[in-house]
Structures are given as C-alpha cells and as structure tokens.
Design an enzyme around this catalytic site. Structure first.
Site, PDB file in Angstrom:
ATOM      1  CG  MET B 549      -1.809  -1.217   1.320  1.00  0.00           C
ATOM      2  SD  MET B 549      -3.136  -1.140   0.124  1.00  0.00           S
ATOM      3  CE  MET B 549      -4.367  -0.352   1.123  1.00  0.00           C
ATOM      4  CG  ASP B 669       1.108  -5.581  -6.369  1.00  0.00           C
ATOM      5  OD1 ASP B 669       1.114  -6.780  -6.048  1.00  0.00           O
ATOM      6  OD2 ASP B 669       0.258  -4.764  -5.967  1.00  0.00           O
ATOM      7  NE  ARG B 672      -7.600  -9.591 -12.793  1.00  0.00           N
ATOM      8  CZ  ARG B 672      -8.476  -9.617 -11.793  1.00  0.00           C
ATOM      9  NH1 ARG B 672      -8.058  -9.864 -10.577  1.00  0.00           N
ATOM     10  NH2 ARG B 672      -9.740  -9.409 -12.020  1.00  0.00           N
ATOM     11  CD  GLU B 694      -0.140 -10.189  -8.009  1.00  0.00           C
ATOM     12  OE1 GLU B 694      -0.363 -10.839  -6.998  1.00  0.00           O
ATOM     13  OE2 GLU B 694      -0.325  -8.960  -8.072  1.00  0.00           O
ATOM     14  CE  LYS B 757       2.863 -27.321 -29.078  1.00  0.00           C
ATOM     15  NZ  LYS B 757       2.627 -26.231 -29.967  1.00  0.00           N
ATOM     16  CD1 TRP B 765       5.914 -16.160 -25.469  1.00  0.00           C
ATOM     17  CD2 TRP B 765       4.104 -14.851 -25.513  1.00  0.00           C
ATOM     18  NE1 TRP B 765       6.263 -14.990 -26.076  1.00  0.00           N
ATOM     19  CE2 TRP B 765       5.187 -14.167 -26.108  1.00  0.00           C
ATOM     20  CE3 TRP B 765       2.885 -14.213 -25.414  1.00  0.00           C
ATOM     21  CZ2 TRP B 765       5.051 -12.877 -26.604  1.00  0.00           C
ATOM     22  CZ3 TRP B 765       2.764 -12.933 -25.907  1.00  0.00           C
ATOM     23  CH2 TRP B 765       3.827 -12.265 -26.509  1.00  0.00           C
ATOM     24  CG  HIS B 776       3.889 -12.323  -1.228  1.00  0.00           C
ATOM     25  ND1 HIS B 776       4.389 -12.406  -2.515  1.00  0.00           N
ATOM     26  CD2 HIS B 776       2.972 -11.337  -1.252  1.00  0.00           C
ATOM     27  CE1 HIS B 776       3.806 -11.486  -3.262  1.00  0.00           C
ATOM     28  NE2 HIS B 776       2.949 -10.820  -2.532  1.00  0.00           N
ATOM     29  CG  ASP B 777      -0.399 -12.264  -2.230  1.00  0.00           C
ATOM     30  OD1 ASP B 777      -0.425 -11.692  -1.137  1.00  0.00           O
ATOM     31  OD2 ASP B 777      -0.201 -11.672  -3.302  1.00  0.00           O
TER      32      ASP B 777
END
Lengths: 535, 890
Positions: B549, B669, B672, B694, B757, B765, B776-777
């Site tokens: 944060m 981090d 998305r 991530e 595959k 890729w 860690h999460d």
C-alpha cells in the site's frame, strides 16, 4: 459519498482477517442498496458505482468510452512501413551443393514469414559455386534455398560474393588460389608486400590473368550462368541482386586486416597500392601528370595498420601530407581507381540483368573510425577521398546513380555514444554524410547492421529507418544460433513489431468494453498481420 | 506516529488484507457479458468461429493428430507424401425455451428453462436485487434454489437441467419464487457440460425482469418487451405468448421502504419463448486423405476415404497458389464425376469392398499447388474443414525431390508446414473473406497470438539445431573489423533465458524490521544454489507493513529496512552475481491528504499529484482522472495511467530506482489494474533486465471441479503479455492451478493440453512464463491458495525441469526441501534447460506424468510408473524423491 467515508471508518476498526474482509465487503454492497432504495428514483441505475466483486459488468459501454481519446494514426509508423525488412541467411547456408541445417532454415523461414518480413538475403559464394574449375558451376544447393524461400512466400535478395569469408571459412575458388600461388600479384599487397587473399586486386580487373580470361570476363560468365540457372526465380522471388565489389563484398581496399582486439582503438589502416599492377598504374598516372617521382610508391609517411593516425605525419590534422599537392595527387588516383572498379562491376551487373525486374545493389563500407579528425584516415586508406574539406561520397553516389544501382550501407546499428572516445569515431555523422550524397543523386539506400552487433543496436536501426539515411530496405544480419537465441530473438520480435506499431501516445488508447477489449485494442494497434497480408 | 497510523487506517479500510483474494471471485471469463464477444460455441476452433447464418445443417470437422490412420488401408505404402485424418462433427439443431408462469397454488411464480438437445445441460444463473446498479449478479435466496443447485463463488448458482421422465423431449429446470421478494430480475446462461460450450443471449446473459422498470440493456427476454418483439437476430426463434395475467402482488409486507409508486405495481406477465440452439456432436466418423506419387506415371494420386454411411459426394478442385482459388484440373477424372457450375468437379464416392467405407482416387498432374474439397452428404449437409474448404498441399511434397538431404522426418516436416501454411492462409482470408469489422478484429487478435506462439516455437526449433551445429573455425588473415564494441547489453525484460528466480521474502519478512540485513547474510548462499535473479519485497513507504500500500514512492525507508540498507543489500547481491528485481506497485497509491469532500485522494511527497491522478470510476476516491483501463483495487486510490504527467513521473521513478538502488528489473504488482500498453511504456523507459507481472485471476471451474481446458485463463495472461509487447513476462498462474488439481486429486492427465503441450502459459508462450508454485499471497502465513501440502517437490520437479523461467519461494528454499531444490536447479543448469526448451510429453495419465525436455532431461511426477526408453540415449537417474524422478542423458 459521505457514506463511503463513514463506511471506511467503521470498517477500519475491525477487519483483521480475510473473513472479516469479505464479510464487510458484502455488507458494504448491501449498505449501498439500502441507501439507494431509500431514494425512490432511477438515479441509482446510472450511478457509476461498482461493487467490483466480479468482472460481470454490462454497464453502459458508450458512457465509458466517450472520454477516451480516439485513435490517431502516426506519421512515424507510416514511414517505417515503407522500409522492406530482410534477414540474411547464414553465410555457410550452402556448402558443397547441399543445404546445411535444412530443418533449421526451414523453421527459420517460416518464423520470418510469420513475423512479416519481406524476405531473406542469400550470400552466393564464388568459392562454392565455381569451386573446382573455371566455368564449372554448381548451383544446386542455392536452387534448393530459392525454392524454399519461394514456398515460404518470401522474397530473395541474392548477394554474389566474389570475395572470401574468414568466419565461417569460405575461400576463393581453389583454381583461383592455385593461380595465386604462382602469381601473387593478382592480390592486393600492402607496403610490406603481404598479399590479401580475400579477393582479387582491382588492378587485374581487365588483365587476362585467369587462364586466359580477365576477372571481369569470369565475373560476367558467373553472372550469366546465375541468370540462366535462376531464371524461374529472377523477378518473382528474387527481387534484388547485390554485386560483390571487394573485401567482404564492399567497395573498398582491404586497408585493415585481421580483427582488432576488443577494446583497442583501431589504427588508420594501410594503403593497398603495392601489388605489381597497382604500382604500374600509379606509375603511368604519375608520368601522365608530369610528376614521375610521385609514381614510385605509396605515401612514405603513412602509419601502419594498427598505428594511430598520429604515429606519422601523413594524416596530421594540420599540415599533414594529405593536404599537400602530393597528397591530393595520390588520394585522387587511389580513390578514382576504386570508383572505376565499382563502375565496371555495377555496369556489368546492370547490363547482364537489364532485362530482369530486379534491383542491383552494391555495398559501401562505413569507415567511421577517425571520422572526427580532419583527414578521415580510415576512409582515405579504404579508398574514399573524403575529408573535412572534400565531399568524397559525391563521386561514389554519382557512380551508383549512373548505373541505376542502389547502395547498401552497413553499420546502421552503430551509435556515436558507444564508440571508443579515443578513436574519434562517428558512425552517425558519416552515415548522414553518405546519405546526403545518395539523396542528392537519387540513389536508393538499403541498410544493414554490422555483424558484430552493437549496444542498443535495434534502437539505432529504428532511428535510422526513420531518417533520410534509409529509404529502400533493411537487411538484418544474420540468421543463426545467435539470432534465434532466447537472449536475442525476443528482442528482434519486439523490434519488428514496433516497426509496425504506432507510438503509444499517438496510437489509440484502450477503449473499454468490460475487461476484454483492453486487449483487443492492443491487437488493433498492431499492424503485424496486415503487414503479412501485403507480403 | 500514532496519528499517521490512524489516518492511514481511515483512508485504507482494508489495509491488513492483500488484494489478491478477491480476484478469485471472478467468474469464468466466458461469462463476461460484453457485447462484442462471439458466442463461445466451441473450443478448439480458435481461428474460425461457427457462423450460424450460413447453413442450417453443417457438419464440421477438425484435424486430429491422433494416430487413427491404422484404420484405413491407404496408409501402408512408403511413398505417401501427405496424409491426414479428420474426425467428423455434426451440428445438431434443437431448441430451448424459457417460460414464466404462475405455479399451481396461484401464489408463487415459476420460471422454467428447458432444452431439447441431448447433453449435460446446466443453468448458470443469478439474480439482481432491486436497487442494484449495473448488471452484476447476486446469489438468489436459498429458498429459490432448486434441489441439486450448487453455488458458484458468491454470485451465481448452477442447477442441472433434468428430464422429468424418460419420454420427455426437454431437459428442464424449474425455479419457484415469490414475486414479493426484492428480486428484480433473473439472469442466466446455459452451459453444456459435455462440450463446455456456453449459450448466451447475443453475447450477454439472458435477463428476465421481474419488475417493470428495469433498464433495458438489450438482453431482456419476455415481459415488458411486448409480444414477440424480441429481436433475437442471431438465431431463429419463435415467441409464443401463453398468457398475460397480471399479478397484483401484495406489497404491504414488502421489506423495501416503498414510497416509490412503481414498486407497488409489480406486474408480472407470464410468457413463453423458444429459441433454436445448435450443438456440435462428434459422430465418430472420419475422413482420411493421403497423397502419394505414382512411380510409374510421375503423377500425384490423392486418395480420399471415409466411413460416413450413405452416399457421399465430394466437390473438388485444384489450386495454383496459396490463394486457393478453385480450378478444374485436366481429365482423367474418377468415375461418377460431373462438372459443377464450371467451378468444381463432383464425384460420388464409391463403396469399398471391405468395410462400410467409400472412397475415390484422384490422379493429378504434379504441378498443382493443392487439392481442395468439401463433402456433401445430402441436400442440406455439407462437411467442411472449420468452415473452410479442406485443403491438401501437393507441391510441398514433390517439387525438389532428393535435395532435402537432411530432412530426416518427412511427415513431421509436412505437418508443421501445413499448420504454418494454415495460419498464413488464415491471415489472407482476413482480407478477403470477411465483411464484418467485429469478427475481423476478433480474428486478427486470435491469429496474431497464434502467430506469435508459432514464431516462438519455430525459433526455438531453429535455435536448437543451429546451436548444436556451430562449428568454430579459427580466424585467419582475410577480414577486418571496423571497431570493437562492448558486450551487447540485454534489456528485453526477460533476461538471458536461463534465469532462475528466487522470491526473497515472505509475508512475515517485515516483522524483524531488518530484513534487508538478514537477506544480505544469505546472499552468497542463495546465489550458490544456482539462482540468478532475486525478487525483493516492495521497498516504498507503505500504509501496510508488507509494502503493498505504497504512499510516498520516493521514501524507501520501510519495515524491511532503510534505503541505505537496501542499497547495501543490492550491492552484495550484485557481488554474488545475482540480478535484483524490485517489487513495484503501480496500480494504486495511498493518499496523504483529503480533498474538500473529505476523501483521501490528494498525494504528497515528491509526487504530489492531485485527484486527476486517480481513476474516475471508483466512487470511494472521487478521482478526476479518466476511467480505469483495468480492474479496480478498491482499498486505495487507483492511479490513472492515461495521464501524461502520471506516466512521466512513474517513468522517472523507475529510472531513479534503477540508478539509485541498482535494481535490474521489476516484479509488477496487480497488473490487472491497468492496461498492459502502459506497462510496455514503463518498461521501455526503464529498460529492465527482467520483468514479470502479476496477472492473477481465477481459473475455470465447473461444479467446483477445475476444467481440464484452461485455455481461456492462460489466454488472458497471454493477452496481457502481448499488450506489453512482450516486454514483460507474467507469473504462470494457470500452471500452478493445474498442478493443484493434478497433484491433489491424482489427475496427472491434466498436465497435457489437447495438443499434447503443457497446459499453462508455459505451453503457449514459454519465454514469457514465470512458473511458480507458491508466493507470499498463496502460501506463507496468508495461504490464500496454498499448494497441496507434501507435494511441493513434485511441483518443483515440474517447473524446474520445464521451459519457462522457474521461480522458487523463499519459504521452500529455507526448509527441508532445500537440498532437493538445489539438486533440481543443478540438473537444470547442467543440461542448459532454458525458458524455451522443447518439452515432449510422453505420459499424461491418471497417476503419472512424464516428459522429456530438450532430449536431455527426462522426468516423471506422480505415484505411477515411468522409466525413460532405453534406446539410443542412455538415461541415468539424476534425482529421486517422493513421487518424482529425474533422469539425464549420460
């Protein structure tokens, strides 16, 4: 909105655990519901509030996208799209009539096609095709390659190499070397008399030193044979032919020999006018000029290969012999011999292929070390009479224009900032100088990178592609293990894709429709597939 | 100090919680109801989607790599130049209906959905409540859920459709509800478990409003839309209104405080609608094609055979080039051949003497480029290849015979060629074949990604061959070089390709307040294990102790240590030869001050942005920027990356981190939250040696069981990487998820995708996939998604032998797993396994998975048996542990 703040306060006091989190989030949603249901109108439906717990958003899309800038096309990318991109095949792709690493080449060609390249460059070696005896040509391996390239849907730029390669080792034809064993004067020689076996001396171009034929005749026969063997490809698959003009295929004297040690400052190079025939021509010229004493040899006060220009007085910045009447006499003659040689070969190529729809290219070196001095020693020893006071590339460009040939300039990946400071080198300004001369005479320019590579090379290439220094095509050198290696190939993909992508700021930003279209918009930004279509 | 803490708490209500868990709540992406998505009718046909307008009866086929050819006698001869077998799929047509009516007791209402096609039908549904904005779903109240319903996350229910009795045509599901409830609408989509196909309404969910003032998003079915005006343009439908009784529900006990007059008139109208529905059914028939060259005549013979019963007519022709324009070849033709409209020849396949097959032989001159055909079964049924003509390449097989001296495997060559050719043709078709802008866009995207993946694979192949045959010749006199250059610098964001990553912290690392110093002690130890890159915790001042944060980006004194200690740590990591990744949080930032409304959205410190730097679409923070380009993280103001000044400042900051601290790259981090194109911009500006993002969202589950096919999940990650222009890699969440299921449930077959595959991002890729099993999460003391206990080493045996860039979690390195991990890393390094190494999956069965990597390392995980083949290669066991083994060639 006051509500959310209050909410934040109350929430801040308790949640410690994951459970607490999701619970409070849930109640948060409820909380809003109650808030809105107390207000009896439809405003709540227009509220941009999202609970954000899922990606299921169907909320009005028009409203979401109206504030985003619309796409604009970039003028930069337009310029880049004009440049046709080629990649060089391995130097030893064919040996003894067979294709080496067939499967790798085959996979590589497909990869390049998919990447949207225009085509590949294929070096065809004199020493491979006419290896055994004069007039006996073996084109088979190269024909296989041409067929593979055609099938891959790529174009082919063929380089006719009348020189030798040291790495990988591809010598001149055996029979030529045999002749050279007894007649070493068919090769260039330096002041110490040491012959250069990488190509024939330009002084023997029109002397019948090869089993009764002149090298020019031998080159011509080679070109004619090539033309008939590849007639099915010329003009369709084969769109360009590069004529080898000297050491490493370049129009120059072999003024530097061997590899400079890494991290050392390159020397000035040596003049190459010491083979018997060159000396003879020099003598004739001196006598014609009424200065017979000047025709006895090259400049006596020029430094040796690896010596710095300052090691002797010829190249001195001020008061060096290069600025003297003798200097002008010698350098004019030395450079005009080179240009005449280039003229002979390019006009030969132009006439042989005059009825074919192909571009003829010739390669000019980028002798950029010592460009920061007034005398430009590296250029002078290589045969370009280009100094702080004389625009030597005008004559070269004019010669290319006369033969309707395009020029290939290597070293497009070199940038000034990575040059050794002591070498007073400036690839960028030299490139600009040659570019200006070519543009003035309307000579098309195709670029190449230096085979040894350069830091930030791809960035520099792109920069050059945007400049006046490059307007026809770019040939990336060259395919092989290094090229496809995990540490290089992704960079190359990125490079190619960037050429086809507008810059971020002028390109369109994501238009938002749910979470999916952000990626869609990225795809529309790229013209990669369109590029492939037009190929 | 105390005051600061309170401030922070106020502005960041959820600070003690990492944002990651909520992303797991996301529904499977195929439910995303944006309008432009095509109907996901089938998987596998990524290049061509089914187009329902064309014909009613279409039979589809797709190429298969399975070796079924033994069933056909044409495969025996040696001179076969090309062969392929296509399983035939038939499109079945049926209908489904939606009905809303009163139940028998005249009090409650009943909502019914039925479907006439056979299949395992599931109603995937939810409701929206009065007062809900947008179109998000909620779970219906318990009483509304029919028996057999299963909750999906917290927003939906899945209820299977059942036949009430054997004789019924329809599978049905009935939902009873009380109209007095707060439910505003029922939303649903229909799913076929057999095929995994979703049936949506014009790319959105079906929405059945139960109150009359619902906003019309265009997907409303029935009710107030009037009689038969449902303009379902995509599919045929009929709309029969059964009854239109109005129900005046008693609203006195309505829990909603109803001053709203509209709420009083909750008029429900019953309705009934039917819609046609199509489904792909594999009918078990095959079409096989083989091409050979007749040694006598020098002509090419195409042999076509099928076991489809009845009369089969083949329409065929030849083409001269890739454009695949039909031409009629010269005679002779097979018997029963006629010319069809001067465009094609039609030939009735002749029954074979043996079996129920029919076939024909076509003799052609060798100069033809390819052979084109489609099959016709009866007047309305055409059999095509993925909506296209079947295409058989001819020229690739015969033109330069004998000179492909080193081509050791002809059939392999051809099959990979035809795949590539397929893509190239697909690109061509984009220009000519499509009129709709929308599908063009979708297709282009898909094609482009296939291309990139294909390019990578081809390059990897070329690389492995070139590399193995490098011959070094000592230099001689001949050439010269112009100058000498320093070594080429790598800054692709992906390192050398031989990287092995260590996550250098866990969720508790901040507690000692001297993590940097503690880690420094371990630097040489970590390096000696074989790690080349280490990921350090987020360095900035942060409202939460773990660092995610961030507040003042230029204040690098954190719970992990001071800025000077960080520099010292980086220096010592560099000294032991490791590259260092900084964990940068670019998605959100905690504010320093409140605006005039008391909302925390004004920043301080060196980057003293105002509320223009905050996205506009999160009302908590009242940003004045543009709308977010990604998902929002709700605990802090989300940064608006579309603002030029924000980007400039962030680029400067990243540059400063590189210079000042010496970071070599980034771990990004929560990417998305904003568009990958911005990431590309940041990475180009900061030129990292290695970067990984991530991008974490949920995999696809059905009935709580993970789907075998996670293509849509990895697609989203690949999309993101692609948006960054490949400047960054991404954590391979897909692989982790699949490993979970495979190991936990003993379903090792999951580790091979439909194409044989690896099923994660690494299969598509590899050079951009950063594989991991824990972080860690997911693990540590949070444990949001912990790797199956006791099976960690199987996970590492997988990722450390496979392509991709493997990442190992701190907790695992400093545990009893340490020596095994170290051994795996040394096997990887010893054999030069890199991020694009080639994997050959040799076994993917219930209890064992085995693969051979680069023909140098063999591995198996799972309790089942596997030993590498004892052929020309000699395998020796390199490493063995609980349920895994690794071999290398000796």
């Amino acid at each position: 909105m006051e509500v959310s703040v209050i909410r934040s306060c109350s929430q801040a006091t308790n949640p410690k655990t994951e459970l607490g989190f999701s619970d409070s989030r849930f109640s948060f949603g409820k909380f809003n519901e109650k808030l809105f249901s107390r207000k009896p109108n439809s405003v709540s439906f227009e509220s941009p509030l999202r609970r954000g717990k899922s990606g299921l958003r169907i909320t009005a899309q028009a409203a979401q996208s109206d504030r985003l800038p619309k796409s604009k096309s970039s003028t930069k990318s337009k310029t880049l799209n004009r440049i046709r991109l080629f990649a060089g095949l391995p130097l030893d792709v064919v040996s003894g009539g067979t294709v080496n690493q067939f499967r790798a080449i085959s996979a590589g060609l497909k990869a390049l096609k998919l990447l949207g390249l225009e085509g590949v460059e294929l070096p065809i070696w004199w020493g491979v095709v006419e290896h055994e005896s004069m007039g006996k040509y073996n084109w088979s391996g190269y024909l296989t390659i041409a067929e593979m390239v055609r099938k891959a849907g790529l174009k082919l730029n063929v380089t006719l190499c009348f020189h030798a390669s040291s790495q990988p080792k591809i010598p001149l034809p055996e029979w030529v070397l045999d002749i050279g064993k007894t007649k070493s004067n068919i090769f260039f020689k330096d002041r110490a008399g040491k012959p250069y076996r990488g190509c024939l001396s330009l002084a023997v171009d029109e002397l019948a030193v090869l089993n009764g034929k002149t090298p020019m005749e031998v080159y011509q026969d080679f070109c004619e044979s090539f033309k008939s063997a590849f007639s099915a490809f010329i003009g369709s698959t084969i769109t360009g032919i590069t004529m080898g003009l000297g050491p490493d295929g370049e129009l120059r004297y072999p003024s530097h020999r061997g590899f400079a040690k890494s991290g050392t400052v390159p020397g000035a190079g040596e003049f190459q006018c010491y083979d018997k025939n060159m000396l003879h021509l020099l003598k004739q010229h001196a006598e014609a000029c009424g200065k017979p004493k000047w025709g006895l040899g090259g400049p006596h006060n020029a430094p040796a290969y690896s010596e710095l220009p300052t090691a002797n007085t010829f190249f001195k910045d001020h008061g060096g012999s290069w600025e003297s009447p003798y200097g002008d006499f010698f350098l004019s003659w030395y450079s005009s011999q080179l240009i005449a040689h280039g003229d002979r070969l390019l006009s030969l190529a132009s006439s042989v292929f005059s009825d074919s729809a192909v571009n003829i290219f010739g390669k000019v070196p980028l002798m950029h070390s010592w460009h920061g001095t007034r005398s430009h020693p590296s250029e002078l020893t290589a045969g370009f009479y280009n100094t702080a006071t004389r625009k030597g590339y005008e004559e070269v460009a004019e010669m290319f224009a006369r033969n309707s040939c395009k020029i290939i300039l290597p070293g497009m990946d070199q940038s000034d900032k990575y040059q050794l400071k002591e070498s007073l080198s400036s690839p960028e300004s030299l490139l600009a100088e040659i570019g200006t001369a070519c543009n003035k005479h309307g000579v098309g320019i195709s670029g190449q990178n230096s085979t040894v590579g350069a830091p930030d090379g791809l960035k520099q290439i792109k920069k050059n592609m945007l400049s006046e220094n490059l307007n026809d095509s770019f040939i990336f050198q060259r395919i092989g293990a290094q090229f496809f290696a995990p540490e290089h190939f992704p960079l190359f993909i990125e490079f190619v894709r960037k050429l086809n992508q507008p810059e971020l700021y002028s390109g369109n930003l994501p238009t938002k429709e749910g979470t999916t279209t952000t990626t869609d918009s990225v795809h529309t930004r790229s013209n990669l597939s369109i590029h492939v279509q037009s190929a | 100090m105390a005051a600061v803490t309170i401030d922070s708490l106020l502005q960041n209500p959820t600070l003690l919680f990492r944002p990651k868990a909520k992303v797991l709540l996301k529904p499977p992406r195929s439910l995303d109801c944006s309008r432009n998505r095509k109907l996901p009718l089938s998987r596998g046909s990524c290049l061509c989607s089914f187009n329902p307008r064309r014909t009613i009866h279409v039979v589809r086929a797709s190429s298969s790599e399975t070796a079924l050819i033994g069933n056909f006698d044409i495969s025996s001869s040696d001179d076969i130049l090309y062969k392929d077998i296509f399983p035939v799929k038939r499109i079945e047509k049926g209908k489904f209906f939606i009905r809303l009516d009163r139940s028998k007791d005249q009090h409650d209402w009943q909502f019914t959905v039925g479907c006439s096609l056979p299949g395992k039908w599931i109603l995937h549904w939810g409701v929206s409540y009065l007062g809900d904005s947008g179109s998000e779903w909620d779970q219906p109240p318990k009483g509304m859920r029919p028996p057999g319903s299963i909750p999906i996350k917290d927003y939906a229910i899945e209820t299977p459709l059942k036949k009430l009795s054997e004789g019924d045509i329809f599978h049905e599901v009935k939902i009873d509800f009380n109209p007095i409830s707060e439910i505003a609408a029922i939303h649903f989509v229909l799913k076929d478990e057999e095929t995994g196909a979703w049936y949506q309404h014009r790319g959105m969910d079906f929405k059945v409003p139960l109150v009359d003032y619902l906003e019309d998003d265009g997907n409303i079915v029935g009710a107030k839309r009037g009689f038969g005006v449902w303009s379902g343009a995509l599919q045929q439908f009929s709309n029969v209104l059964l009854k239109s009784e109005a129900s005046h529900a008693d609203s006195q006990n309505n829990s909603i405080e109803s001053k709203d007059s509209k709420n009083k008139n909750r008029c429900l109208e019953g309705f009934y609608e039917e819609q046609s529905i199509v489904k792909e059914v594999s009918v078990g028939n095959l079409v096989s094609v083989a091409v050979r060259k007749s040694p006598e005549t020098g002509k090419v013979v195409v042999c076509l055979e099928t076991d489809i019963p009845g009369d089969v007519v083949v329409h065929w022709g030849v083409c001269r080039d890739d454009a695949k324009i039909w031409k009629i070849p010269a005679a002779p033709y097979p018997p029963e051949t006629t010319v069809f409209k001067n465009k094609a020849l039609r030939t009735l396949l002749q029954p074979k003497a043996t079996g129920n097959r029919s076939g024909a032989l076509f003799t052609l001159d060798e100069e033809h480029f390819g052979f084109l055909f489609v099959l016709k079964l009866d007047d309305n049924t055409w059999l095509k290849f993925k909506e296209n003509d079947f295409y058989v390449p001819l020229l690739g097989t015969s033109s330069v015979p004998g000179q492909y001296g080193q081509s050791d495997s002809t059939s392999e060559e051809i099959s990979s060629k035809s795949y590539t050719d397929g893509i190239i043709n697909e690109i061509r078709n984009l220009v000519s074949g499509l009129s709709s802008e929308k599908s063009l866009k979708t297709k282009k995207k898909e094609v482009q990604e296939s291309i990139l993946q294909e390019i990578e694979q081809l390059a990897a192949e070329a690389y492995s061959i070139f590399r193995s045959s490098i011959t070094t010749v000592p230099d001689e006199v001949v050439s010269e070089t112009e100058t000498t250059k320093p070594a080429v610098k790598i800054s692709s964001g992906t390192g050398t390709g031989f990287e092995i990553l260590c996550q250098g912290f866990n969720w508790e690392s901040h507690k000692s307040r001297r993590w940097y110093m503690e880690l420094k002690e371990k630097a040489s130890e970590i390096s000696s294990l074989g790690f080349t890159v280490i990921w350090l915790p987020p360095p900035t001042e942060s409202v939460s102790p773990e660092g995610y944060m961030p507040k003042d980006l230029y204040n690098l004194n954190s719970r992990y240590g001071t800025i000077d200690e960080l520099k010292e740590l980086v220096k010592s990591l560099h000294e032991v030869g490791m590259k260092v990744l900084g964990d940068v949080v670019l998605n959100h930032r905690c504010a320093h001050f409140k605006n005039q409304n008391g909302v925390w959205n004004i920043f301080g410190g060196r980057l003293n942005w105002d509320d223009r730097a905050v996205v506009a679409d999160d009302p908590h923070f009242q940003g004045r920027g543009n709308k977010s380009s990604g998902d929002n993280f709700h605990a802090a103001p989300n940064i608006d990356h579309s603002q030029e000044f924000v980007r400039k400042d962030l680029k400067e900051w990243l540059g400063w981190l590189r210079e000042e601290i010496g970071y070599d790259g980034w771990r990004l981090d929560f990417v998305r939250g904003f568009w990958g194109g911005y990431v590309k911009d940041y990475l180009e500006a900061s030129g990292p040696y290695f970067a990984v993002g991530e991008y974490w969202d949920s995999l696809s589950y059905t009935y709580g069981e993970m789907d075998h096919n996670q293509d849509s999940h990895r697609q989203r990650i690949v999309d993101w990487i692609n948006a960054t222009n490949g400047t960054a890699g991404a954590f391979d969440v897909t692989t982790k998820g699949i490993l979970h299921s495979a190991l936990e449930r003993c379903e090792y077959w999951r580790l091979s995708d439909q194409k044989g595959k690896p099923p994660g991002v690494v299969g598509w890729w590899p050079s951009r996939a950063v594989t991991f099993i824990e972080n860690h999460d997911t693990g540590s003391t949070q444990g949001h998604w912990r790797f199956p206990g006791g099976k960690e080493m199987q996970g590492y045996a997988y990722i450390l032998t496979h392509p991709g860039t493997p990442a190992v979690f701190y907790d695992h390195i400093f545990s009893h797993h340490r020596s095994e991990i170290a051994s795996l890393i040394s096997v990887r390094n010893r054999n030069g396994i890199h991020c694009r190494s080639l994997v050959k999956i040799v076994k993917a069965e219930r209890d064992v998975y085995a693969a051979i990597i680069d023909e140098k390392v063999a591995m198996k995980i799972g309790p089942g048996y596997y030993e590498p083949p004892s052929g020309s290669q000699r395998w020796s066991l390199a490493l063995e542990g609980r349920d895994y083994k690794v071999w290398e060639t000796s």
